[in-house]
Motif scaffolding. Structure first.
Motif, PDB file in Angstrom:
ATOM      1  N   ARG A   1      -3.947 -38.652  -2.713  1.00  0.00           N
ATOM      2  CA  ARG A   1      -5.084 -37.800  -3.051  1.00  0.00           C
ATOM      3  C   ARG A   1      -5.842 -37.494  -1.778  1.00  0.00           C
ATOM      4  N   GLY A   2      -6.534 -36.376  -1.785  1.00  0.00           N
ATOM      5  CA  GLY A   2      -7.407 -36.067  -0.663  1.00  0.00           C
ATOM      6  C   GLY A   2      -8.696 -36.863  -0.789  1.00  0.00           C
ATOM      7  N   GLU A   3      -9.195 -37.326   0.310  1.00  0.00           N
ATOM      8  CA  GLU A   3     -10.422 -38.123   0.335  1.00  0.00           C
ATOM      9  C   GLU A   3     -11.598 -37.391  -0.322  1.00  0.00           C
ATOM     10  N   ARG A   4     -11.635 -36.083  -0.189  1.00  0.00           N
ATOM     11  CA  ARG A   4     -12.748 -35.283  -0.721  1.00  0.00           C
ATOM     12  C   ARG A   4     -12.391 -34.577  -2.028  1.00  0.00           C
TER      13      ARG A   4
ATOM     14  N   ASP B   1     -10.347 -42.509  -6.412  1.00  0.00           N
ATOM     15  CA  ASP B   1      -9.478 -43.552  -5.855  1.00  0.00           C
ATOM     16  C   ASP B   1      -8.834 -44.372  -6.966  1.00  0.00           C
ATOM     17  N   ALA B   2      -9.563 -44.579  -8.040  1.00  0.00           N
ATOM     18  CA  ALA B   2      -9.080 -45.417  -9.142  1.00  0.00           C
ATOM     19  C   ALA B   2      -7.936 -44.762  -9.920  1.00  0.00           C
ATOM     20  N   ASP B   3      -7.895 -43.449  -9.968  1.00  0.00           N
ATOM     21  CA  ASP B   3      -6.857 -42.764 -10.757  1.00  0.00           C
ATOM     22  C   ASP B   3      -5.443 -43.106 -10.299  1.00  0.00           C
ATOM     23  N   PRO B   4      -5.056 -42.851  -9.058  1.00  0.00           N
ATOM     24  CA  PRO B   4      -3.700 -43.213  -8.644  1.00  0.00           C
ATOM     25  C   PRO B   4      -3.503 -44.729  -8.549  1.00  0.00           C
ATOM     26  N   ALA B   5      -4.589 -45.463  -8.248  1.00  0.00           N
ATOM     27  CA  ALA B   5      -4.479 -46.924  -8.136  1.00  0.00           C
ATOM     28  C   ALA B   5      -4.110 -47.556  -9.476  1.00  0.00           C
ATOM     29  N   ALA B   6      -4.418 -46.873 -10.555  1.00  0.00           N
ATOM     30  CA  ALA B   6      -4.062 -47.379 -11.882  1.00  0.00           C
ATOM     31  C   ALA B   6      -2.570 -47.206 -12.162  1.00  0.00           C
ATOM     32  N   LEU B   7      -1.890 -46.408 -11.351  1.00  0.00           N
ATOM     33  CA  LEU B   7      -0.487 -46.085 -11.608  1.00  0.00           C
ATOM     34  C   LEU B   7       0.499 -46.682 -10.607  1.00  0.00           C
TER      35      LEU B   7
END
Length: 53
Positions: A9-12, A18-24
């Motif tokens: 994901r892009g930082e902005r 941050d939590a969205d892809p970290a959940a996957l």
């Protein structure tokens, strides 16, 4: 059979936290300074993700 997956994901990016892809996936990538359309904003950064070993 498993296939490695990289989520980035892009930082902005206002649409993906941050939590969205970290959940996957265990190790998502945040591309510094970029927004939602990273492939348009910085194609080289996306290409580097695809070609890393």
């Amino acid at each position: 059979m498993t296939t490695p997956v990289t989520l980035a994901r892009g930082e902005r990016d206002p649409m993906v936290s941050d939590a969205d892809p970290a959940a996957l996936v265990p190790a998502p990538v945040t591309l510094p300074g970029l927004g939602h359309n990273t492939h348009v904003e910085n194609p080289a950064a996306v290409r580097a993700l695809l070609t890393r070993s």
